[in-house]
Design a protein around this motif. Structure first.
Motif, PDB file in Angstrom:
ATOM      1  N   TYR A 287      -7.442  -3.144   1.456  1.00  0.00           N
ATOM      2  CA  TYR A 287      -6.593  -3.879   2.384  1.00  0.00           C
ATOM      3  C   TYR A 287      -7.413  -4.262   3.601  1.00  0.00           C
ATOM      4  O   TYR A 287      -8.398  -3.604   3.941  1.00  0.00           O
ATOM      5  CB  TYR A 287      -5.442  -2.990   2.883  1.00  0.00           C
ATOM      6  CG  TYR A 287      -4.460  -2.515   1.860  1.00  0.00           C
ATOM      7  CD1 TYR A 287      -4.671  -1.324   1.155  1.00  0.00           C
ATOM      8  CD2 TYR A 287      -3.288  -3.226   1.604  1.00  0.00           C
ATOM      9  CE1 TYR A 287      -3.749  -0.862   0.236  1.00  0.00           C
ATOM     10  CE2 TYR A 287      -2.361  -2.768   0.676  1.00  0.00           C
ATOM     11  CZ  TYR A 287      -2.603  -1.590   0.009  1.00  0.00           C
ATOM     12  OH  TYR A 287      -1.686  -1.143  -0.904  1.00  0.00           O
TER      13      TYR A 287
ATOM     14  N   LEU B 138      -0.847  -4.857   7.147  1.00  0.00           N
ATOM     15  CA  LEU B 138      -1.796  -4.653   6.060  1.00  0.00           C
ATOM     16  C   LEU B 138      -1.628  -5.744   5.020  1.00  0.00           C
ATOM     17  O   LEU B 138      -0.510  -6.023   4.593  1.00  0.00           O
ATOM     18  CB  LEU B 138      -1.548  -3.308   5.376  1.00  0.00           C
ATOM     19  CG  LEU B 138      -2.227  -2.099   5.958  1.00  0.00           C
ATOM     20  CD1 LEU B 138      -1.487  -1.614   7.177  1.00  0.00           C
ATOM     21  CD2 LEU B 138      -2.309  -0.993   4.927  1.00  0.00           C
ATOM     22  N   ARG B 139      -2.733  -6.306   4.610  1.00  0.00           N
ATOM     23  CA  ARG B 139      -2.698  -7.311   3.554  1.00  0.00           C
ATOM     24  C   ARG B 139      -3.647  -6.896   2.434  1.00  0.00           C
ATOM     25  O   ARG B 139      -4.780  -6.485   2.697  1.00  0.00           O
ATOM     26  CB  ARG B 139      -3.093  -8.683   4.128  1.00  0.00           C
ATOM     27  CG  ARG B 139      -2.080  -9.243   5.121  1.00  0.00           C
ATOM     28  CD  ARG B 139      -2.509 -10.598   5.648  1.00  0.00           C
ATOM     29  NE  ARG B 139      -3.679 -10.479   6.525  1.00  0.00           N
ATOM     30  CZ  ARG B 139      -4.404 -11.503   6.923  1.00  0.00           C
ATOM     31  NH1 ARG B 139      -4.102 -12.731   6.525  1.00  0.00           N
ATOM     32  NH2 ARG B 139      -5.444 -11.321   7.730  1.00  0.00           N
ATOM     33  N   LEU B 140      -3.166  -7.038   1.226  1.00  0.00           N
ATOM     34  CA  LEU B 140      -3.921  -6.583   0.061  1.00  0.00           C
ATOM     35  C   LEU B 140      -4.950  -7.618  -0.337  1.00  0.00           C
ATOM     36  O   LEU B 140      -4.621  -8.787  -0.557  1.00  0.00           O
ATOM     37  CB  LEU B 140      -2.948  -6.315  -1.094  1.00  0.00           C
ATOM     38  CG  LEU B 140      -3.530  -5.805  -2.395  1.00  0.00           C
ATOM     39  CD1 LEU B 140      -4.152  -4.434  -2.200  1.00  0.00           C
ATOM     40  CD2 LEU B 140      -2.438  -5.751  -3.458  1.00  0.00           C
TER      41      LEU B 140
ATOM     42  N   GLY C 218      -5.391  -9.638  -4.919  1.00  0.00           N
ATOM     43  CA  GLY C 218      -4.239  -9.355  -4.086  1.00  0.00           C
ATOM     44  C   GLY C 218      -3.753 -10.627  -3.415  1.00  0.00           C
ATOM     45  O   GLY C 218      -3.833 -11.716  -3.998  1.00  0.00           O
ATOM     46  N   ASP C 219      -3.309 -10.508  -2.191  1.00  0.00           N
ATOM     47  CA  ASP C 219      -2.744 -11.661  -1.489  1.00  0.00           C
ATOM     48  C   ASP C 219      -3.790 -12.533  -0.816  1.00  0.00           C
ATOM     49  O   ASP C 219      -3.567 -13.723  -0.614  1.00  0.00           O
ATOM     50  CB  ASP C 219      -1.739 -11.173  -0.436  1.00  0.00           C
ATOM     51  CG  ASP C 219      -0.572 -10.440  -1.064  1.00  0.00           C
ATOM     52  OD1 ASP C 219      -0.173  -9.387  -0.542  1.00  0.00           O
ATOM     53  OD2 ASP C 219      -0.073 -10.903  -2.115  1.00  0.00           O
TER      54      ASP C 219
ATOM     55  N   GLN D 205       5.226 -11.021   4.069  1.00  0.00           N
ATOM     56  CA  GLN D 205       5.590  -9.654   4.355  1.00  0.00           C
ATOM     57  C   GLN D 205       6.959  -9.368   3.777  1.00  0.00           C
ATOM     58  O   GLN D 205       7.904 -10.105   3.954  1.00  0.00           O
ATOM     59  CB  GLN D 205       5.592  -9.418   5.865  1.00  0.00           C
ATOM     60  CG  GLN D 205       4.194  -9.428   6.472  1.00  0.00           C
ATOM     61  CD  GLN D 205       3.384  -8.228   5.997  1.00  0.00           C
ATOM     62  OE1 GLN D 205       3.926  -7.211   5.603  1.00  0.00           O
ATOM     63  NE2 GLN D 205       2.071  -8.361   6.016  1.00  0.00           N
TER      64      GLN D 205
ATOM     65  N   PHE E  37       4.854   2.610   9.285  1.00  0.00           N
ATOM     66  CA  PHE E  37       5.001   1.442   8.421  1.00  0.00           C
ATOM     67  C   PHE E  37       5.931   1.749   7.254  1.00  0.00           C
ATOM     68  O   PHE E  37       5.841   2.827   6.665  1.00  0.00           O
ATOM     69  CB  PHE E  37       3.644   1.036   7.836  1.00  0.00           C
ATOM     70  CG  PHE E  37       2.642   0.593   8.854  1.00  0.00           C
ATOM     71  CD1 PHE E  37       1.836   1.510   9.502  1.00  0.00           C
ATOM     72  CD2 PHE E  37       2.492  -0.752   9.148  1.00  0.00           C
ATOM     73  CE1 PHE E  37       0.898   1.105  10.443  1.00  0.00           C
ATOM     74  CE2 PHE E  37       1.557  -1.166  10.088  1.00  0.00           C
ATOM     75  CZ  PHE E  37       0.761  -0.236  10.735  1.00  0.00           C
TER      76      PHE E  37
ATOM     77  N   LYS F 199       1.822  -3.552  -6.820  1.00  0.00           N
ATOM     78  CA  LYS F 199       1.309  -3.424  -5.464  1.00  0.00           C
ATOM     79  C   LYS F 199       2.428  -3.137  -4.477  1.00  0.00           C
ATOM     80  O   LYS F 199       3.588  -3.478  -4.684  1.00  0.00           O
ATOM     81  CB  LYS F 199       0.574  -4.698  -5.056  1.00  0.00           C
ATOM     82  CG  LYS F 199       1.451  -5.919  -4.943  1.00  0.00           C
ATOM     83  CD  LYS F 199       0.631  -7.145  -4.578  1.00  0.00           C
ATOM     84  CE  LYS F 199       1.537  -8.337  -4.325  1.00  0.00           C
ATOM     85  NZ  LYS F 199       0.775  -9.540  -3.975  1.00  0.00           N
TER      86      LYS F 199
ATOM     87  N   PHE G  38       3.463  -4.001   2.710  1.00  0.00           N
ATOM     88  CA  PHE G  38       3.662  -3.274   3.966  1.00  0.00           C
ATOM     89  C   PHE G  38       4.253  -4.167   5.040  1.00  0.00           C
ATOM     90  O   PHE G  38       3.962  -5.358   5.113  1.00  0.00           O
ATOM     91  CB  PHE G  38       2.320  -2.731   4.477  1.00  0.00           C
ATOM     92  CG  PHE G  38       1.800  -1.572   3.693  1.00  0.00           C
ATOM     93  CD1 PHE G  38       1.101  -1.771   2.519  1.00  0.00           C
ATOM     94  CD2 PHE G  38       2.017  -0.276   4.126  1.00  0.00           C
ATOM     95  CE1 PHE G  38       0.615  -0.699   1.782  1.00  0.00           C
ATOM     96  CE2 PHE G  38       1.538   0.801   3.402  1.00  0.00           C
ATOM     97  CZ  PHE G  38       0.839   0.588   2.229  1.00  0.00           C
ATOM     98  N   GLY G  39       5.072  -3.556   5.899  1.00  0.00           N
ATOM     99  CA  GLY G  39       5.526  -4.233   7.097  1.00  0.00           C
ATOM    100  C   GLY G  39       4.470  -4.158   8.179  1.00  0.00           C
ATOM    101  O   GLY G  39       3.383  -3.627   7.962  1.00  0.00           O
TER     102      GLY G  39
END
Lengths: 113, 112
Positions: free
Chosen positions: A35, A43-45, A58-59, B2, B88, B99, B102-103
């Motif tokens: 992440y 958090l971004r994957l 992921g994203d 998100q 979170f 997967k 998350f916020g």
């Protein structure tokens, strides 16, 4: 206790450099994740891996690649670092697809100048 | 995008008081988790609540889940200065990929 370690706490690299971030877990977990965490974005994957030699986007995979040659190790590669890749990078592992809890490493704060 | 959105974004309380944080999400979920992150560190798993559960306790933590409102709350009772951290929520979508989403977190400050 599960332990997830990351190769560096702080890293400073120059634009255009190839950067390797290493993550190692010691509990024989099948799944591993990378992440990035940025203020206001959470958090971004980036990528994840269900098992050795497997990887899934992921994203936000653009500009990154990963390698999982051994079960315990998951590497994140920035092929040509750019300033917009300055961020906190967090690695996590999970026992398997049928479990949910993720165990995180302490993070690597990467600055690209 | 998100999935989970926590509120408030920041919360400041005195030691001994209770802290309540909320999380809203958009799609049907399989489960919802709460994590804590101390400043500059990795996340630590606190508690998981499944979609068929309404309430769960762990020590001073109480989590509720209302799937009809697509929301969850995390209550920390008798807070301590050591509870100062960001919290979170993370959701696993029903039928979706494995997967977690998350916020953006609630930053809790507990003043001694």
């Amino acid at each position: 206790d599960v332990k997830v370690t990351q190769s560096s706490r702080y890293l400073v690299k120059r634009t255009g450099e190839k950067v390797f971030l290493e993550c190692v877990q010691d509990m024989d977990h099948e799944n591993m994740f990378w992440y990035r965490q940025d203020p206001g974005l959470g958090l971004r994957l980036i990528y994840f891996s269900y098992d050795v030699k497997m990887k899934e986007k992921g994203d936000i995979p653009e500009g990154y690649s990963v390698s999982r040659e051994k079960k315990e190790r998951f590497s994140l590669i920035l092929e040509s670092a750019s300033t917009n890749q300055t961020s906190m990078y967090l690695c996590a592992s999970r026992r398997s697809k049928s479990t949910y809890e993720q165990y995180f490493g302490p993070g690597t704060r990467l600055t690209v100048t | 995008s998100q999935q989970g959105e926590e509120d408030p974004q920041a919360l400041s309380i005195q030691e001994g008081e209770n802290a309540t944080m909320n999380c809203s999400y958009k799609t049907s979920i399989n489960n919802l988790q709460w994590y804590r992150q101390n400043s500059g560190r990795g996340l630590v798993h606190l508690i998981l609540i499944r979609s068929n559960e309404r309430e769960k306790h762990s020590g001073r933590l109480r989590v509720t889940l209302d799937t009809s409102k697509k929301s969850s709350s995390l209550l920390i009772t008798a807070s301590r200065a050591a509870d100062t951290a960001s919290y979170f929520c993370a959701t696993k979508q029903q039928g979706g990929s494995e997967k977690l989403v998350f916020g953006k977190g609630t930053k809790l400050t507990v003043n001694p």
